[in-house]
Design a protein around this motif. Structure first.
Motif, PDB file in Angstrom:
ATOM      1  N   LYS A   1      46.993  50.429  41.835  1.00 22.57           N
ATOM      2  CA  LYS A   1      47.079  49.762  40.532  1.00 22.57           C
ATOM      3  C   LYS A   1      47.465  48.292  40.701  1.00 22.57           C
ATOM      4  O   LYS A   1      46.921  47.411  40.026  1.00 22.57           O
ATOM      5  CB  LYS A   1      48.087  50.490  39.639  1.00 22.57           C
ATOM      6  N   LEU A   2      48.381  48.009  41.624  1.00 24.17           N
ATOM      7  CA  LEU A   2      48.770  46.622  41.888  1.00 24.17           C
ATOM      8  C   LEU A   2      47.595  45.844  42.451  1.00 24.17           C
ATOM      9  O   LEU A   2      47.342  44.705  42.060  1.00 24.17           O
ATOM     10  CB  LEU A   2      49.961  46.571  42.845  1.00 24.17           C
ATOM     11  N   ARG A   3      46.845  46.453  43.344  1.00 24.27           N
ATOM     12  CA  ARG A   3      45.663  45.789  43.898  1.00 24.27           C
ATOM     13  C   ARG A   3      44.661  45.456  42.787  1.00 24.27           C
ATOM     14  O   ARG A   3      44.078  44.384  42.763  1.00 24.27           O
ATOM     15  CB  ARG A   3      45.023  46.688  44.952  1.00 24.27           C
ATOM     16  N   GLU A   4      44.474  46.383  41.827  1.00 26.82           N
ATOM     17  CA  GLU A   4      43.588  46.123  40.687  1.00 26.82           C
ATOM     18  C   GLU A   4      44.073  44.918  39.885  1.00 26.82           C
ATOM     19  O   GLU A   4      43.276  44.072  39.480  1.00 26.82           O
ATOM     20  CB  GLU A   4      43.527  47.335  39.765  1.00 26.82           C
ATOM     21  N   LEU A   5      45.378  44.861  39.627  1.00 31.23           N
ATOM     22  CA  LEU A   5      45.937  43.740  38.863  1.00 31.23           C
ATOM     23  C   LEU A   5      45.747  42.419  39.604  1.00 31.23           C
ATOM     24  O   LEU A   5      45.402  41.403  38.996  1.00 31.23           O
ATOM     25  CB  LEU A   5      47.418  43.984  38.569  1.00 31.23           C
ATOM     26  N   LEU A   6      45.952  42.427  40.912  1.00 27.57           N
ATOM     27  CA  LEU A   6      45.772  41.205  41.698  1.00 27.57           C
ATOM     28  C   LEU A   6      44.301  40.780  41.727  1.00 27.57           C
ATOM     29  O   LEU A   6      43.988  39.595  41.611  1.00 27.57           O
ATOM     30  CB  LEU A   6      46.298  41.408  43.116  1.00 27.57           C
ATOM     31  N   ASP A   7      43.392  41.742  41.846  1.00 25.98           N
ATOM     32  CA  ASP A   7      41.958  41.424  41.802  1.00 25.98           C
ATOM     33  C   ASP A   7      41.571  40.837  40.447  1.00 25.98           C
ATOM     34  O   ASP A   7      40.763  39.917  40.365  1.00 25.98           O
ATOM     35  CB  ASP A   7      41.112  42.664  42.087  1.00 25.98           C
ATOM     36  N   ARG A   8      42.170  41.364  39.389  1.00 24.96           N
ATOM     37  CA  ARG A   8      41.866  40.863  38.043  1.00 24.96           C
ATOM     38  C   ARG A   8      42.360  39.421  37.873  1.00 24.96           C
ATOM     39  O   ARG A   8      41.713  38.613  37.214  1.00 24.96           O
ATOM     40  CB  ARG A   8      42.511  41.763  36.994  1.00 24.96           C
ATOM     41  N   ILE A   9      43.488  39.104  38.483  1.00 24.94           N
ATOM     42  CA  ILE A   9      43.969  37.721  38.441  1.00 24.94           C
ATOM     43  C   ILE A   9      42.958  36.799  39.114  1.00 24.94           C
ATOM     44  O   ILE A   9      42.626  35.735  38.596  1.00 24.94           O
ATOM     45  CB  ILE A   9      45.347  37.588  39.118  1.00 24.94           C
ATOM     46  N   LEU A  10      42.443  37.211  40.283  1.00 25.35           N
ATOM     47  CA  LEU A  10      41.489  36.372  41.003  1.00 25.35           C
ATOM     48  C   LEU A  10      40.165  36.227  40.265  1.00 25.35           C
ATOM     49  O   LEU A  10      39.570  35.155  40.253  1.00 25.35           O
ATOM     50  CB  LEU A  10      41.242  36.941  42.400  1.00 25.35           C
ATOM     51  N   SER A  11      39.709  37.290  39.639  1.00 29.49           N
ATOM     52  CA  SER A  11      38.397  37.232  38.992  1.00 29.49           C
ATOM     53  C   SER A  11      38.436  36.688  37.566  1.00 29.49           C
ATOM     54  O   SER A  11      37.514  36.004  37.138  1.00 29.49           O
ATOM     55  CB  SER A  11      37.733  38.608  39.007  1.00 29.49           C
TER      56      SER A  11
END
Length: 83
Positions: A22-32
């Protein structure tokens, strides 16, 4: 010709090892999408520092000098009894 794979690399200067999808998803969303998050709760047993309860915040850092994107990730330890 070199093949490039779409892969996100995260530097971890503190050497903390954890894998939280879930944290990885949130970090990916920040980048995209440049969508920050606040007060994400995380409970994890780290191999080098033991069990911790954390509150995380993250923001996209905009740097005009480089083409790469960077994330500022703040980790706050939650003590017993804190909201």
């Amino acid at each position: 010709m070199r093949r490039w794979r779409k892969r996100r690399r995260y530097r971890n200067p503190a050497g903390l090892k954890f894998n939280v999808p879930k944290l990885r998803e949130l970090l990916d969303r920040i980048l995209s999408e440049a969508v920050p998050f606040d007060d994400y709760p995380l409970e994890h047993r780290f191999s080098n520092i033991g069990f911790k309860q954390l509150r995380l915040r993250a923001r996209l850092l905009k740097e005009e000098a480089t083409a790469g994107k960077k994330i500022l990730l703040a980790m706050e330890e939650i003590k017993d009894g804190e909201p």
